[in-house]
Write an enzyme that holds these catalytic residues in place. Structure first.
Site: not given
Ligand code: AP5
Ligand code: MG
Length: 215
Positions: A14, A89, A128, A161, A172
């Site tokens: 994402k 979410r 990552r 992270r 997660r």
């Molecule tokens: P990356 O682009 O970083 O993936 P992502 O989908 O953004 O993954 P996240 O871990 O950020 O998602 P998440 O939903 O768990 O975390 P968030 O920060 O939203 O890519 C991942 C890796 O793959 C990277 O190394 C990249 O280089 C590689 N990659 C990408 N695309 C690729 C491809 N096509 N081919 C090969 N490699 C590739 O949330 C974190 C925490 O915050 C949650 O757990 C929760 O505690 C809190 N939080 C956030 N939002 C909320 C909410 N709405 N409600 C409640 N708690 C929340």
């Molecule tokens: Mg992200």
């Protein structure tokens, strides 16, 4: 005006796609995960509360998250539109967002689901690395920096992270399946859902997304 939601399992890409789409459409990024990580870095009141949930991979309570998004959507100005990343979410968040959008008279253009199998995700999160200063994201195999361990953009050190350790990742994923996955059906019923194969090279994923949006 383009207003997008980007959805997908943790590690689906994402954030990676958001970076490309923001530049392409000149959108503003609203990533609740990034907001919480920034607040934790600042050691603010929100950060102290969020810290209790993030490292283990649990969701921050809906009330706090909804308030943050509401404040951003109503006070900030998004001249070309926005991209919501990591929100909503839960069903309660999706319902709260619907009310916010209606009050502000904002329409969503599309909800993009970046679809990836669990095994691929585990490998992505294990590899990552993120910049400790600017947050730029890398992968040791797929998107390595020019100099190992150093950010290409600002020269700061790359880190893992806290929630990319295996136990948090499994938590997660199970929270995603229970709380977030049902939202795909919710947006499908509204005729907004676009499913993209997220297992392809990230440039091809990007190309498929912009073709599906068609502007
Ligand atoms: P990356 O682009 O970083 O993936 P992502 O989908 O953004 O993954 P996240 O871990 O950020 O998602 P998440 O939903 O768990 O975390 P968030 O920060 O939203 O890519 C991942 C890796 O793959 C990277 O190394 C990249 O280089 C590689 N990659 C990408 N695309 C690729 C491809 N096509 N081919 C090969 N490699 C590739 O949330 C974190 C925490 O915050 C949650 O757990 C929760 O505690 C809190 N939080 C956030 N939002 C909320 C909410 N709405 N409600 C409640 N708690 C929340
Ligand atoms: Mg992200």
């Amino acid at each position: 005006m383009i207003n997008l939601l980007i959805m997908g399992k943790p590690g689906a890409g994402k954030g990676t796609q958001a970076t490309k789409l923001l530049e392409y459409y000149n959108l503003d990024h609203v990533s609740t995960g990034n907001i919480y990580r920034e607040e934790i870095k600042k050691n603010s009141v929100i950060g102290k509360e969020a810290m209790k949930y993030l490292a283990q991979g649990n969701l921050v309570p809906d009330k706090m998250t909804n308030e943050i998004v509401k404040e951003l959507l109503s006070k900030e100005n998004y001249p070309n539109g926005f991209m919501l990343d990591g929100y909503p979410r839960t069903e309660a968040q999706a319902e709260a967002l619907d009310i916010m959008l209606e009050e502000l008279n904002i329409k969503l253009t599309a909800v993009i689901n970046v679809s990836v199998d669990d095994e691929v995700l585990l490998h992505r999160m294990a590899g990552r690395r993120v910049c400790s200063n600017c947050g730029q994201t890398y992968h040791v195999d797929y998107h390595p920096p020019v100099v190992t361990g150093i950010c290409d953009f600002c020269g700061s050190k790359l880190m893992q992270r806290d929630d990319d350790l295996e136990e948090s990742v499994m938590n997660r994923l199970s929270i995603y399946n229970e709380k977030t996955k049902p939202l795909l059906e919710y947006y499908h019923r509204k005729g907004l859902l676009v499913v993209i194969d997220g297992e392809q090279d990230s440039n091809k994923v990007f190309k498929d997304i912009i073709e599906s949006i068609g502007e």
